[in-house]
Write a protein that holds these residues in place. Sequence first.
Motif, PDB file in Angstrom:
ATOM      1  N   GLN A  21       0.800  -1.221   0.000  1.00 33.64           N
ATOM      2  CA  GLN A  21       0.000   0.000   0.000  1.00 33.64           C
ATOM      3  C   GLN A  21       0.834   1.274   0.000  1.00 33.64           C
ATOM      4  OE1 GLN A  21      -2.709  -2.113   3.014  1.00 33.64           O
ATOM      5  NE2 GLN A  21      -4.021  -0.448   2.328  1.00 33.64           N
ATOM      6  N   HIS A 133       0.997  -9.630   4.074  1.00 29.50           N
ATOM      7  CA  HIS A 133      -0.099  -8.663   4.120  1.00 29.50           C
ATOM      8  C   HIS A 133      -0.636  -8.481   2.697  1.00 29.50           C
ATOM      9  CE1 HIS A 133      -1.759  -4.968   6.440  1.00 29.50           C
ATOM     10  NE2 HIS A 133      -2.489  -5.133   5.343  1.00 29.50           N
ATOM     11  N   ASN A 178      -1.826 -11.348   7.680  1.00 29.52           N
ATOM     12  CA  ASN A 178      -2.655 -10.192   8.022  1.00 29.52           C
ATOM     13  C   ASN A 178      -4.145 -10.491   7.889  1.00 29.52           C
ATOM     14  OD1 ASN A 178      -2.854  -7.218   8.584  1.00 29.52           O
ATOM     15  ND2 ASN A 178      -4.025  -7.335   6.672  1.00 29.52           N
ATOM     16  N   GLU A 179      -4.896 -10.126   8.913  1.00 27.86           N
ATOM     17  CA  GLU A 179      -6.359 -10.257   8.896  1.00 27.86           C
ATOM     18  C   GLU A 179      -6.786 -11.552   8.229  1.00 27.86           C
ATOM     19  OE1 GLU A 179      -8.014  -6.671   7.215  1.00 27.86           O
ATOM     20  OE2 GLU A 179      -8.002  -5.708   9.168  1.00 27.86           O
ATOM     21  N   TYR A 316     -11.688  -1.410  13.610  1.00 27.63           N
ATOM     22  CA  TYR A 316     -12.227  -0.208  12.969  1.00 27.63           C
ATOM     23  C   TYR A 316     -13.682   0.053  13.337  1.00 27.63           C
ATOM     24  CZ  TYR A 316      -8.114  -0.331   9.950  1.00 27.63           C
ATOM     25  OH  TYR A 316      -6.832  -0.333   9.492  1.00 27.63           O
ATOM     26  N   MET A 317     -14.442  -1.017  13.546  1.00 28.42           N
ATOM     27  CA  MET A 317     -15.905  -0.850  13.611  1.00 28.42           C
ATOM     28  C   MET A 317     -16.563  -2.067  14.268  1.00 28.42           C
ATOM     29  SD  MET A 317     -16.539  -1.719   9.618  1.00 28.42           S
ATOM     30  CE  MET A 317     -15.314  -2.719   8.802  1.00 28.42           C
ATOM     31  N   TRP A 353     -18.628   2.515   7.529  1.00 30.71           N
ATOM     32  CA  TRP A 353     -18.062   1.751   8.637  1.00 30.71           C
ATOM     33  C   TRP A 353     -18.606   2.326   9.937  1.00 30.71           C
ATOM     34  CZ3 TRP A 353     -12.270   0.012   7.710  1.00 30.71           C
ATOM     35  CH2 TRP A 353     -12.173  -0.568   6.451  1.00 30.71           C
ATOM     36  N   GLU A 379      -3.808  -2.049  14.166  1.00 36.37           N
ATOM     37  CA  GLU A 379      -4.503  -1.178  13.213  1.00 36.37           C
ATOM     38  C   GLU A 379      -5.731  -0.595  13.891  1.00 36.37           C
ATOM     39  OE1 GLU A 379      -5.606  -2.619   9.294  1.00 36.37           O
ATOM     40  OE2 GLU A 379      -3.782  -3.818   9.173  1.00 36.37           O
ATOM     41  N   TRP A 426      -3.565   2.869  12.012  1.00 35.65           N
ATOM     42  CA  TRP A 426      -3.416   2.501  10.606  1.00 35.65           C
ATOM     43  C   TRP A 426      -3.186   3.711   9.705  1.00 35.65           C
ATOM     44  CZ3 TRP A 426      -1.897  -1.255   7.814  1.00 35.65           C
ATOM     45  CH2 TRP A 426      -2.082  -1.215   6.415  1.00 35.65           C
ATOM     46  N   SER A 433      -5.798   2.875  -0.337  1.00 37.19           N
ATOM     47  CA  SER A 433      -6.772   2.100   0.428  1.00 37.19           C
ATOM     48  C   SER A 433      -6.776   0.668  -0.096  1.00 37.19           C
ATOM     49  CB  SER A 433      -8.169   2.710   0.282  1.00 37.19           C
ATOM     50  OG  SER A 433      -9.161   1.716   0.460  1.00 37.19           O
ATOM     51  N   PHE A 434      -6.820  -0.255   0.831  1.00 33.36           N
ATOM     52  CA  PHE A 434      -6.847  -1.656   0.420  1.00 33.36           C
ATOM     53  C   PHE A 434      -8.167  -2.003  -0.277  1.00 33.36           C
ATOM     54  CE2 PHE A 434      -8.828  -5.635   1.872  1.00 33.36           C
ATOM     55  CZ  PHE A 434      -8.255  -6.445   0.914  1.00 33.36           C
ATOM     56  N   GLY A 435      -9.263  -1.659   0.393  1.00 31.10           N
ATOM     57  CA  GLY A 435     -10.569  -2.107  -0.093  1.00 31.10           C
ATOM     58  C   GLY A 435     -10.990  -1.451  -1.391  1.00 31.10           C
ATOM     59  N   LYS A 441      -9.264   7.982   0.244  1.00 34.07           N
ATOM     60  CA  LYS A 441      -9.741   7.482   1.538  1.00 34.07           C
ATOM     61  C   LYS A 441      -8.502   7.514   2.428  1.00 34.07           C
ATOM     62  CE  LYS A 441     -12.182   3.768   3.916  1.00 34.07           C
ATOM     63  NZ  LYS A 441     -12.536   2.344   3.971  1.00 34.07           N
ATOM     64  N   TYR A 443      -6.080   7.925   5.806  1.00 37.97           N
ATOM     65  CA  TYR A 443      -5.970   7.600   7.223  1.00 37.97           C
ATOM     66  C   TYR A 443      -4.824   8.373   7.878  1.00 37.97           C
ATOM     67  CZ  TYR A 443      -8.967   3.465   6.632  1.00 37.97           C
ATOM     68  OH  TYR A 443     -10.018   2.611   6.387  1.00 37.97           O
TER      69      TYR A 443
HETATM   70  P1  P53 Z   1      -9.288   0.290   3.690  1.00 38.40           P
HETATM   71  C1  P53 Z   1     -12.357  -4.724   6.443  1.00 38.40           C
HETATM   72  C2  P53 Z   1     -12.574  -4.634   7.808  1.00 38.40           C
HETATM   73  C3  P53 Z   1     -11.522  -4.315   8.636  1.00 38.40           C
HETATM   74  C4  P53 Z   1     -10.250  -4.112   8.110  1.00 38.40           C
HETATM   75  O1  P53 Z   1      -9.065  -0.606   4.996  1.00 38.40           O
HETATM   76  C5  P53 Z   1     -10.014  -4.232   6.761  1.00 38.40           C
HETATM   77  C6  P53 Z   1     -11.080  -4.531   5.918  1.00 38.40           C
HETATM   78  C7  P53 Z   1     -10.868  -4.611   4.472  1.00 38.40           C
HETATM   79  O2  P53 Z   1     -11.413  -3.516   3.793  1.00 38.40           O
HETATM   80  O3  P53 Z   1      -8.772  -4.134   6.186  1.00 38.40           O
HETATM   81  C8  P53 Z   1      -7.652  -3.598   6.885  1.00 38.40           C
HETATM   82  O4  P53 Z   1      -7.925   0.624   3.191  1.00 38.40           O
HETATM   83  C9  P53 Z   1      -6.340  -4.014   6.206  1.00 38.40           C
HETATM   84  C10 P53 Z   1      -5.559  -2.876   5.612  1.00 38.40           C
HETATM   85  C11 P53 Z   1      -6.512  -1.805   5.151  1.00 38.40           C
HETATM   86  C12 P53 Z   1      -7.245  -1.256   6.361  1.00 38.40           C
HETATM   87  O5  P53 Z   1      -7.919  -2.278   7.066  1.00 38.40           O
HETATM   88  O6  P53 Z   1     -10.082  -0.563   2.783  1.00 38.40           O
HETATM   89  O7  P53 Z   1      -5.478  -4.755   7.060  1.00 38.40           O
HETATM   90  O8  P53 Z   1      -4.683  -3.365   4.614  1.00 38.40           O
HETATM   91  O9  P53 Z   1      -5.918  -0.765   4.417  1.00 38.40           O
HETATM   92  C13 P53 Z   1      -8.230  -0.180   6.014  1.00 38.40           C
HETATM   93  O10 P53 Z   1     -10.006   1.493   4.173  1.00 38.40           O
END
Ligand code: P53
Length: 480
Positions: A21, A133, A178-179, A316-317, A353, A379, A426, A433-435, A441, A443
């Motif tokens: 990333q 990752h 990772n995750e 995150y949520m 989220w 994160e 994070w 952004s990964f998703g 987006k 951070y």
């Molecule tokens: P982005 C879902 C739920 C929690 C974490 O995500 C997640 C996801 C996937 O979307 O991913 C992690 O960039 C991941 C990172 C990523 C970060 O959360 O989609 O480990 O690589 O960037 C934030 O907003």
Amino acid sequence: MKVMKQLPEDFLWGGAVAAHQLEGAWNVAGKGVSIADVMTAGSNGVDRKITDGVVEGEYYPNHEAIDFYHRYKEDIQYFKEMGLKVFRTSINWTRIFPDGDETEPNEEGLKFYDDLFDELLKNDIEPVITLCHFEIPYALYKKYGGFKNKKLIDFFVHYAETVMNRYKDKVKYWMTFNEINNQADGQHTLHTWTNSAIKFNKGENKEAIVFQAAINELIASARVVKVGHKINPDFQIGCMMAYVPIYPYSSNPADQMAALKVMERRFFYSDIHARGKVPAYAKKDWQRKNYHIELSSKEERILEEGTVDFIGFSYYMSGAVTTVPEVKGQEILDFPNAKWVENPYVNSSDWGWQIDPIGLRYTLNAVYERYNLPLFIVENGFGAYDKLEDNKIHDQYRIEYLKAHIEQMKLAVVEDGVELLGYTPWGIIDIVSFGSGEMEKRYGFIHVDKDNYGKGTLRRRRKDSFYWYKRVITSKGQEL
Ligand code: P53
């Protein structure tokens, strides 16, 4: 007994990112193509495409990312100024083994991480390393079909052993996948791709295949824990989970049961990482569905012998489920009549989220009670659109999010007694952004001048959150 009123003295304040990333330099110095290199840019609500190799004319945001590969010295100066004690990143597997199945590593790739880790250490920042990752070599998908194939276990262990040997005096904290639980139900194309390098053919049972890939990864992880402890007994080797606590929407007992069953699907991974056994609920599930997951008794022993030292996780949520007929929501397969619903007590980010600081304290408690292992929040953060005004970014919303989460984290440690190693928010610097594959987006506490289409000077700027976090670290979490 000493009563702790504050976070421990040696608490690891830091920041987190992942190689794919931010590094860019996707095809230099012998690097191979990774699964992230064939992912195009999506947008808010539009999925990224996974192309068949790198296709001319497509835009791949990870190819250049923020060019950390060439700019890390400058970026580390920002990290130092902020006072980071640790920096979490990943090693991009494809810099070390471009195709994944070579016997000899790529020296230029190894050299890059030597230099990066030296530069961090020289600035009193300790690297915390994720081994995988979302950076599986693309060739391992092409030749072997990804992690559903047991051959990948050996390839991963060989890669991990190589880097653990090489950096044994530079890195102490490691995490394997990772995750790993993102792929949980096998229904999300992006996650089965990024966790396991798997694509499905029509008619295949996705859930069964993902269970097999997961078991293979868990075996690989357990072998790496064992091998790592031999390389350096001081290594702390953890797993990495995405924890999203799922609440029952109502006090209807069926809602409680539904929430528990949905959580099991996520806990499955850390249950094996931490306890070394396939849980009874999973065995029953496989029997009922007639899944034949290959796991020999020798492999079962490996799982038992390679349990993790700590649980690293992202937060995150939270989410909510219900079985109440009047409440409408999206169907879940884990429990009869269960569906996802919006939680009316929390707000959402622009990407939907659900923001829930108390959920972090809840998670820290629930996970610590479940495993009794040290935890590491690797994160946590707020993805948002930032506005550049007079050369400044006033990201008060990000500060509010982080502040509220750190407050709850402190309660978990100070009031509840949870053993917590550290906190690495994070995207300490803006990254892809990964998703969604977006740059916008954001951070970061450090802004990077680049947009969703790849345009911008890549110039770095401190945001308000930069100064705020610096004070948080200097005051050891007292001044929020
Ligand atoms: P982005 C879902 C739920 C929690 C974490 O995500 C997640 C996801 C996937 O979307 O991913 C992690 O960039 C991941 C990172 C990523 C970060 O959360 O989609 O480990 O690589 O960037 C934030 O907003």
